[in-house]
Design a protein around this motif. Structure first.
Motif, PDB file in Angstrom:
ATOM      1  N   ALA A  42      -3.203 -28.345   3.256  1.00 25.83           N
ATOM      2  CA  ALA A  42      -1.810 -28.018   2.948  1.00 25.83           C
ATOM      3  C   ALA A  42      -1.795 -26.770   2.079  1.00 25.83           C
ATOM      4  O   ALA A  42      -2.451 -26.721   1.042  1.00 25.83           O
ATOM      5  N   LEU A  43      -1.050 -25.763   2.524  1.00 28.06           N
ATOM      6  CA  LEU A  43      -1.041 -24.474   1.849  1.00 28.06           C
ATOM      7  C   LEU A  43       0.377 -24.009   1.578  1.00 28.06           C
ATOM      8  O   LEU A  43       1.301 -24.357   2.310  1.00 28.06           O
ATOM      9  N   VAL A  44       0.525 -23.204   0.541  1.00 28.69           N
ATOM     10  CA  VAL A  44       1.781 -22.515   0.246  1.00 28.69           C
ATOM     11  C   VAL A  44       1.473 -21.032   0.315  1.00 28.69           C
ATOM     12  O   VAL A  44       0.631 -20.529  -0.427  1.00 28.69           O
ATOM     13  N   LEU A  45       2.128 -20.329   1.224  1.00 28.70           N
ATOM     14  CA  LEU A  45       1.949 -18.893   1.390  1.00 28.70           C
ATOM     15  C   LEU A  45       3.179 -18.200   0.811  1.00 28.70           C
ATOM     16  O   LEU A  45       4.305 -18.549   1.171  1.00 28.70           O
ATOM     17  N   VAL A  46       2.960 -17.238  -0.073  1.00 28.47           N
ATOM     18  CA  VAL A  46       4.063 -16.563  -0.755  1.00 28.47           C
ATOM     19  C   VAL A  46       3.934 -15.066  -0.548  1.00 28.47           C
ATOM     20  O   VAL A  46       2.859 -14.496  -0.704  1.00 28.47           O
ATOM     21  N   GLY A  47       5.050 -14.442  -0.179  1.00 30.44           N
ATOM     22  CA  GLY A  47       5.103 -12.999  -0.024  1.00 30.44           C
ATOM     23  C   GLY A  47       5.794 -12.374  -1.221  1.00 30.44           C
ATOM     24  O   GLY A  47       6.888 -12.774  -1.595  1.00 30.44           O
ATOM     25  N   HIS A  48       5.118 -11.431  -1.858  1.00 25.46           N
ATOM     26  CA  HIS A  48       5.643 -10.742  -3.034  1.00 25.46           C
ATOM     27  C   HIS A  48       5.867  -9.277  -2.664  1.00 25.46           C
ATOM     28  O   HIS A  48       5.487  -8.829  -1.587  1.00 25.46           O
ATOM     29  N   GLY A  49       6.386  -8.543  -3.580  1.00 26.56           N
ATOM     30  CA  GLY A  49       6.498  -7.099  -3.414  1.00 26.56           C
ATOM     31  C   GLY A  49       5.180  -6.443  -3.755  1.00 26.56           C
ATOM     32  O   GLY A  49       4.132  -6.811  -3.237  1.00 26.56           O
ATOM     33  N   GLU A  50       5.217  -5.522  -4.676  1.00 21.61           N
ATOM     34  CA  GLU A  50       4.044  -4.728  -5.018  1.00 21.61           C
ATOM     35  C   GLU A  50       2.921  -5.531  -5.655  1.00 21.61           C
ATOM     36  O   GLU A  50       1.744  -5.280  -5.406  1.00 21.61           O
ATOM     37  N   THR A 102       2.885   2.718  10.495  1.00 23.34           N
ATOM     38  CA  THR A 102       3.075   3.990   9.790  1.00 23.34           C
ATOM     39  C   THR A 102       2.211   4.002   8.535  1.00 23.34           C
ATOM     40  O   THR A 102       1.719   2.964   8.092  1.00 23.34           O
ATOM     41  N   ARG A 103       2.067   5.152   7.950  1.00 17.90           N
ATOM     42  CA  ARG A 103       1.273   5.271   6.729  1.00 17.90           C
ATOM     43  C   ARG A 103       2.154   5.158   5.480  1.00 17.90           C
ATOM     44  O   ARG A 103       1.749   5.525   4.391  1.00 17.90           O
ATOM     45  N   GLU A 104       3.318   4.646   5.665  1.00 20.85           N
ATOM     46  CA  GLU A 104       4.248   4.431   4.551  1.00 20.85           C
ATOM     47  C   GLU A 104       3.623   3.450   3.562  1.00 20.85           C
ATOM     48  O   GLU A 104       3.033   2.436   3.958  1.00 20.85           O
ATOM     49  N   TYR A 105       3.746   3.746   2.273  1.00 26.81           N
ATOM     50  CA  TYR A 105       3.211   2.839   1.261  1.00 26.81           C
ATOM     51  C   TYR A 105       4.364   2.066   0.620  1.00 26.81           C
ATOM     52  O   TYR A 105       5.126   2.595  -0.187  1.00 26.81           O
ATOM     53  N   ALA A 106       4.503   0.837   1.050  1.00 28.11           N
ATOM     54  CA  ALA A 106       5.485  -0.105   0.501  1.00 28.11           C
ATOM     55  C   ALA A 106       4.750  -1.438   0.376  1.00 28.11           C
ATOM     56  O   ALA A 106       4.845  -2.300   1.250  1.00 28.11           O
ATOM     57  N   TYR A 123      -6.015 -17.471  -2.705  1.00 29.52           N
ATOM     58  CA  TYR A 123      -6.261 -16.194  -2.047  1.00 29.52           C
ATOM     59  C   TYR A 123      -5.130 -15.237  -2.390  1.00 29.52           C
ATOM     60  O   TYR A 123      -3.975 -15.640  -2.492  1.00 29.52           O
ATOM     61  N   GLU A 124      -5.472 -13.969  -2.580  1.00 32.51           N
ATOM     62  CA  GLU A 124      -4.461 -12.945  -2.816  1.00 32.51           C
ATOM     63  C   GLU A 124      -4.930 -11.648  -2.176  1.00 32.51           C
ATOM     64  O   GLU A 124      -6.093 -11.269  -2.283  1.00 32.51           O
ATOM     65  N   ARG A 125      -3.985 -10.983  -1.502  1.00 34.48           N
ATOM     66  CA  ARG A 125      -4.302  -9.700  -0.880  1.00 34.48           C
ATOM     67  C   ARG A 125      -3.045  -8.843  -0.833  1.00 34.48           C
ATOM     68  O   ARG A 125      -1.956  -9.334  -0.555  1.00 34.48           O
ATOM     69  N   THR A 126      -3.215  -7.555  -1.096  1.00 39.32           N
ATOM     70  CA  THR A 126      -2.107  -6.612  -1.027  1.00 39.32           C
ATOM     71  C   THR A 126      -2.294  -5.722   0.194  1.00 39.32           C
ATOM     72  O   THR A 126      -3.350  -5.109   0.371  1.00 39.32           O
ATOM     73  N   PHE A 127      -1.251  -5.677   1.036  1.00 43.70           N
ATOM     74  CA  PHE A 127      -1.241  -4.849   2.238  1.00 43.70           C
ATOM     75  C   PHE A 127      -0.426  -3.594   1.956  1.00 43.70           C
ATOM     76  O   PHE A 127       0.490  -3.612   1.134  1.00 43.70           O
ATOM     77  N   LYS A 133       0.601  -5.902   7.057  1.00 48.43           N
ATOM     78  CA  LYS A 133       0.494  -7.340   6.760  1.00 48.43           C
ATOM     79  C   LYS A 133       0.585  -8.158   8.041  1.00 48.43           C
ATOM     80  O   LYS A 133      -0.237  -9.032   8.294  1.00 48.43           O
ATOM     81  N   ASN A 134       1.580  -7.872   8.863  1.00 43.92           N
ATOM     82  CA  ASN A 134       1.757  -8.625  10.101  1.00 43.92           C
ATOM     83  C   ASN A 134       0.619  -8.386  11.081  1.00 43.92           C
ATOM     84  O   ASN A 134       0.291  -9.271  11.876  1.00 43.92           O
ATOM     85  N   ALA A 135       0.000  -7.215  11.028  1.00 40.92           N
ATOM     86  CA  ALA A 135      -1.119  -6.920  11.919  1.00 40.92           C
ATOM     87  C   ALA A 135      -2.425  -7.530  11.403  1.00 40.92           C
ATOM     88  O   ALA A 135      -3.413  -7.584  12.121  1.00 40.92           O
ATOM     89  N   GLY A 136      -2.426  -7.999  10.158  1.00 38.89           N
ATOM     90  CA  GLY A 136      -3.634  -8.562   9.544  1.00 38.89           C
ATOM     91  C   GLY A 136      -4.094  -9.870  10.158  1.00 38.89           C
ATOM     92  O   GLY A 136      -5.227 -10.297   9.944  1.00 38.89           O
ATOM     93  N   SER A 137      -3.243 -10.506  10.912  1.00 37.64           N
ATOM     94  CA  SER A 137      -3.600 -11.737  11.608  1.00 37.64           C
ATOM     95  C   SER A 137      -2.610 -11.908  12.762  1.00 37.64           C
ATOM     96  O   SER A 137      -1.576 -11.271  12.800  1.00 37.64           O
TER      97      SER A 137
END
Length: 143
Positions: A42-50, A102-106, A123-127, A133-137
């Motif tokens: 059981a996992l909780v996945l959270v999307g943050h900003g920067e 795109t190479r946009e940094y957001a 686990y934590e990773r910044t895209f 992020k969506n292409a990461g899996s």
């Protein structure tokens, strides 16, 4: 008559001695059954900003993979299958083929906390951006 009373008393005591433990065992509550035959996942996945440390969560989903795929993740079945294939290792998730971003940094930071097959997981990773992020899996990070 005396022998009949003695015989009845002996028979009653014998029946109690022989059947008493059997009746007590049937009245005792059975051992508690395990909650599940599967190790919890059981996992909780959270999307943050920067940054997860400095920004509030933008969105969060739950993902439970055992015994069946459930949760608020929009593609729970596919995400669980992908995680099973990677052995629960988020770094081993393969990127989708042919995705152009795109190479946009957001920056978008994803944090995952919970249990995978009985093991504690964090686990934590910044895209670089949402597209990366969506292409990461194929489906785990697409929420």
């Amino acid at each position: 008559m005396r022998n009949t009373a003695r015989w009845a008393a002996t028979l009653g005591l014998t029946a109690t001695a022989v059947c008493g433990p059997l009746a007590g065992a049937s009245l005792a509550s059975p051992a508690p059954a395990p909650a599940s035959l599967y190790a919890p996942s059981a996992l909780v996945l959270v999307g943050h900003g920067e940054s997860a440390a400095t920004t509030s969560p933008l969105r969060a989903v739950t993902l439970t993979c055992a015994p069946t795929a459930t949760g608020t993740h929009p593609a729970a079945g596919a995400a669980c299958a992908e995680l099973r294939h990677a052995g629960g290792d988020f770094d081993a998730l393969s990127a989708a083929d042919g995705v152009m971003c795109t190479r946009e940094y957001a920056p978008v930071t994803i944090t995952v906390d919970g249990v995978w097959q009985g093991r504690r997981l964090s686990y934590e990773r910044t895209f670089a951006n949402e597209c990366v992020k969506n292409a990461g899996s194929a489906s785990v990070f697409t929420f």
